[in-house]
Design a protein around this motif. Structure first.
Motif, PDB file in Angstrom:
ATOM      1  N   SER A 130       0.749  -0.937  -0.223  1.00 11.72           N
ATOM      2  CA  SER A 130       0.084   0.304  -0.326  1.00 11.72           C
ATOM      3  C   SER A 130       1.023   1.216   0.187  1.00 11.72           C
ATOM      4  O   SER A 130       2.175   0.998   0.688  1.00 11.72           O
ATOM      5  N   MET A 131       0.264   2.392  -0.181  1.00 13.02           N
ATOM      6  CA  MET A 131       1.059   3.790  -0.395  1.00 13.02           C
ATOM      7  C   MET A 131       1.824   3.629   1.003  1.00 13.02           C
ATOM      8  O   MET A 131       2.849   4.413   0.692  1.00 13.02           O
ATOM      9  N   VAL A 132       1.360   3.555   1.717  1.00  9.40           N
ATOM     10  CA  VAL A 132       2.095   3.461   3.520  1.00  9.40           C
ATOM     11  C   VAL A 132       3.157   3.194   3.229  1.00  9.40           C
ATOM     12  O   VAL A 132       4.659   3.272   3.896  1.00  9.40           O
ATOM     13  N   GLU A 168       0.821   7.289 -15.956  1.00  8.60           N
ATOM     14  CA  GLU A 168       0.746   8.224 -15.498  1.00  8.60           C
ATOM     15  C   GLU A 168       1.595   9.084 -14.759  1.00  8.60           C
ATOM     16  O   GLU A 168       1.238  10.074 -14.020  1.00  8.60           O
ATOM     17  N   GLU A 184       1.189  15.932   4.955  1.00 11.25           N
ATOM     18  CA  GLU A 184       1.969  14.159   4.808  1.00 11.25           C
ATOM     19  C   GLU A 184       2.599  13.963   4.004  1.00 11.25           C
ATOM     20  O   GLU A 184       3.339  13.883   3.671  1.00 11.25           O
ATOM     21  N   ALA A 224       2.699   3.164 -14.311  1.00 13.64           N
ATOM     22  CA  ALA A 224       1.506   3.199 -15.242  1.00 13.64           C
ATOM     23  C   ALA A 224       2.090   4.586 -15.721  1.00 13.64           C
ATOM     24  O   ALA A 224       2.478   5.397 -15.366  1.00 13.64           O
ATOM     25  N   SER A 261      -2.158  13.393  -4.107  1.00 13.86           N
ATOM     26  CA  SER A 261      -3.522  14.086  -3.312  1.00 13.86           C
ATOM     27  C   SER A 261      -4.878  13.051  -3.186  1.00 13.86           C
ATOM     28  O   SER A 261      -4.718  13.248  -4.368  1.00 13.86           O
ATOM     29  N   GLY A 262      -5.426  13.598  -2.459  1.00 12.62           N
ATOM     30  CA  GLY A 262      -6.653  12.669  -1.891  1.00 12.62           C
ATOM     31  C   GLY A 262      -6.614  11.786  -1.269  1.00 12.62           C
ATOM     32  O   GLY A 262      -7.317  11.324  -0.226  1.00 12.62           O
ATOM     33  N   MET A 263      -5.278  11.277  -1.758  1.00 15.22           N
ATOM     34  CA  MET A 263      -4.582   9.970  -0.539  1.00 15.22           C
ATOM     35  C   MET A 263      -4.392  10.687   0.669  1.00 15.22           C
ATOM     36  O   MET A 263      -4.694   9.746   1.716  1.00 15.22           O
ATOM     37  N   PHE A 264      -3.797  11.756   0.475  1.00 15.33           N
ATOM     38  CA  PHE A 264      -2.940  11.778   1.979  1.00 15.33           C
ATOM     39  C   PHE A 264      -3.645  13.621   1.511  1.00 15.33           C
ATOM     40  O   PHE A 264      -3.585  13.974   1.187  1.00 15.33           O
ATOM     41  N   ASN A 265      -2.913  13.554   2.806  1.00 16.56           N
ATOM     42  CA  ASN A 265      -3.275  15.675   2.712  1.00 16.56           C
ATOM     43  C   ASN A 265      -2.306  16.307   2.941  1.00 16.56           C
ATOM     44  O   ASN A 265      -1.219  15.955   2.908  1.00 16.56           O
TER      45      ASN A 265
END
Lengths: 483, 483
Positions: free
Chosen positions: A359-361, A437, A403, A435, A396-400
């Motif tokens: 996961s991203m973390v 993007e 973060e 990917a 963004s969207g995933m973290f503030n």
């Protein structure tokens, strides 16, 4: 540089240029070239046009002979039949070098061939060396000279390009620049009636601004000389070349293009290999290899470590590596231990190293795994297919905001550390975007460029690059051993 | 759709979804999936998390059984050992279908395999069909459902994708979208413990929103069924597939990825050919072929007309065409006459048609030449490598505002006319960008997209596409003849 070589100064860094055929007609050759010549204030520009009093606001002359000052370089862009006479006037004026943009010479058949011989005779007798005819022009980003009509601004950098096709040259320039490659000099060689590709090669081999020489070749006029020069050059400066015309119809097309013989493809292949020339298939491949040569070390042998964020990526990368004749490295037990310590238990426990759905973390684990791989004595080079260097858009969207700042700070220092380790271990690390993007984000790609990390679109393209690098390293090792 | 098939409705267009493992931890799977589920207001979303009272502001439930309403679809993202128990609760609740995102099953070895069998047993007995485990999720752009964690918004369109790798699926989605391809449905198939790739294929073959089916395949669980389905499907809807794992180490990697057997590459190759499946090498190729299938007719045979702005481009294009096993077309005398009438005398007088250094004011001649080629009975398809559809960026500096408007107006109507002639003559025209800058301009690429003209980066890539199209046409002709 000897007195004999003075024409190079006049060709690439002239103090004054006359454009014969300068034009106010927007969209014409004479207009396009004039615009590019005027883009630099480094030299005097004299438009020549018998029917206009000025071109783009600059007073025009009826003939080159009427120009009151000395003329170092003449750019000739008038219709073919007029060119010999114009060259005669250049001789009369004492012009030192020329670029003959006009087409309609040997490439069109016998009649054009005669015109070309006449042109060469006049120039030789008058002591004028020239590029072309049938050239799209040339450029030097250091002296800020550009005799091209259709190109945008060329990014300065350490790569030189000699092209036996102006259009292929433009493709390579644009393709390269879009990948962050900068250019020192560009020559569209045209029909090579006077100066040959071999002359440009000899010059660029000595050029301090040039670290990598690239070429698009249809046929060589002085094959032996080319090979001798290439052999001498490639021990210090890589040469990366496309050689086209290797099939029946394309060889026929070569004859009607630059009036050369394409020659046997197998002969070229063997000769290039002997001379250390890296032969690539097309301009995509050329730019791929050049980015690696500029920023990455050459791998000792061909044992590739593969690090991926997912199993499928590992499968595809392993297949690409094997299909390119490279080896999927066998990791040492020490590396397996290190990876066991940092990855979730479901990781693949071998090469390709599949980090199995982090996961991203957990993304910092990507770098811990990378350090383990780069330290492995069984690994010569690494294909990395994982989301490193994520941009604000992906986070963004995933973290503030806070973060994201912390995440990106950590990534940035890890990427710098990667740069350092690549140098320290002498092992190339090629990034394949997991990917599209990720790498199409300007924020991300500029970060990779700053850190000198080339990004490739597929494992196949990255593996092809590694194959070229490994081959070049073997060539250099063998050559140096024989010295 | 029969009652037996009702699970498709619950999987792709559920009225209510429970996310078991929903999380407030930013960057985690349970957080990413929750965000995507909430992106659409089309259905009720129920987060399940035993330790949180709410997730992303939505009241959370301790267990799926506590949810007061009906649950059509459960998305399960908890650690592997907990999954069987969760599935049992889903059965108890009367959930109709599930997506098991969790990894750590058959792909990790014997222990995981047992866990997977247990999971299948529970779901079968309880009448729940499911995707996964070890899937990255799925998406339906028409019902606006997305159970993926890491993807951005997916552009709707007529292409469906089944992938035996979530990450390869993401690559294909992003790569495709960057080329203007839109997607109907996406399934990351995972370990296929219950629903198989063959089930998804059968469903998508009937799906009205899907015109082209694409797949990333590592190994088939029901080879015969796949081939039968593919044979029935490809006569109406093309299937474009990557089959990986064809080398030693990549086959080994397949086993530890999705717990399948890669099988013999030659067997797959032959089977795909018999069933009309277009097999491509990687996601670059896949997207290249798909754009052509969406917007271009299939060529009658493989005789290619080549139209270029410069000789070198023609040489390289002819070589690419021949190396791909296609034919450089022999133009009829009538075509030569037409070209003589519109091009400067120095043009190449044959195929490849080298327009030999047109200036920008002469660019309308590109279209006149194109009409001549498309009308030639010896030409089945055209590779066009010339600057059509120029953007303001390329024209400004060279022309004034009024001239640019006139130029672009003319180009636009010529491109519409091209679109019309492609249909009328049933001949594909594939554009290769003459220089990268042209097609990387968003103004230009959106114009090409509007006109349904795919743009390829090199003649090699475009030729590969034409080869696939020509093969598919031959397959269809032979199949229809046998019916």
């Amino acid at each position: 540089m000897t007195a004999r070589d003075n024409h190079w100064k006049h060709l690439f860094a002239p103090d004054s240029v006359a454009l014969i055929g300068a034009s106010n007609t927007r969209g014409s050759w004479g207009y396009g070239i004039m615009r590019h010549l005027l883009a630099s204030a480094k030299r005097k520009i004299y438009p020549v046009n018998p029917t206009a009093s000025e071109v783009l606001g600059i007073p025009a002359y009826e003939s080159v002979v009427n120009i009151p000052d000395e003329v170092d370089l003449a750019v000739i862009a008038v219709s073919a039949p007029k060119v010999p006479q114009v060259m005669q006037q250049c001789v009369q004026k004492g012009v030192k070098a020329a670029v003959v943009v006009s087409g309609g010479f040997a490439e069109t058949g016998e009649q054009g061939g005669k015109l070309e011989s006449e042109l060469v005779k006049i120039a030789r007798e008058g002591g004028i060396r020239f590029i072309g005819p049938n050239t799209m022009g040339h450029a030097d980003t250091s002296s800020q000279l550009c005799t091209l009509a259709w190109v945008g601004e060329i990014t300065p950098g350490p790569v030189a390009l000699i092209s036996q096709s102006g259009n292929m040259g433009h493709r390579i320039l644009h393709n390269g620049m879009s990948l962050g490659i900068g250019f020192s000099k560009f020559v569209s060689a045209g029909n090579e009636a006077d100066l040959h590709l071999e002359d440009y090669l000899e010059y660029l081999a000595q050029d301090e601004k040039t670290r990598v020489i690239t070429a698009y070749i249809e046929g060589l006029r002085e094959g032996r000389r080319f090979l001798q020069l290439a052999r001498e050059t490639t021990v210090n400066k890589p040469i990366v070349a496309i050689k086209s015309g290797g099939t029946k119809e394309s060889a026929r097309a070569v004859r009607s293009h630059t009036a050369t013989l394409a020659g046997s493809d197998a002969v070229y292949e063997a000769a290039f290999r002997q001379a250390g020339v890296i032969r690539v298939d097309d301009d995509d491949d050329l730019c791929d290899v050049v980015t690696a040569l500029l920023y990455q070390p050459l791998p000792r042998t061909s044992r590739i470590g593969i690090l991926t964020i997912g199993g499928g990526l590992g499968v595809v990368a392993a297949e690409a590596v094997e299909r390119e004749g490279l080896e999927v490295a066998h990791l040492t037990p020490a590396t397996i231990e290190k990876l066991d310590a940092c990855l979730p238990p479901r990781w693949s426990h071998g090469n390709p190293v599949d980090m199995a759905g982090l996961s991203m973390v957990e993304y910092p684990k990507i770098f811990s795994s990378l350090w383990a791989l780069i330290e492995d004595e069984n690994v010569d080079a690494i294909l990395l297919q994982a989301p490193v260097g994520l941009g604000t858009r992906q986070l963004s969207g995933m973290f503030n905001r806070e973060e994201i700042r912390a995440f990106q700070g950590r990534e940035k220092s890890n990427l710098s550390l990667l740069r350092q380790r690549i140098r320290e271990f002498g092992k190339p690390v090629l990034l394949v975007k997991p990917a599209v993007e990720f790498a199409s984000d300007p924020e991300v790609s500029s970060l990779f460029r700053r850190e000198g990390l080339p990004v490739y679109s597929t494992p196949r393209r990255a593996s092809r690059v590694l194959n070229h690098l490994a081959w070049y390293r073997r060539y250099l090792d063998a050559t140096r051993k024989n010295c």
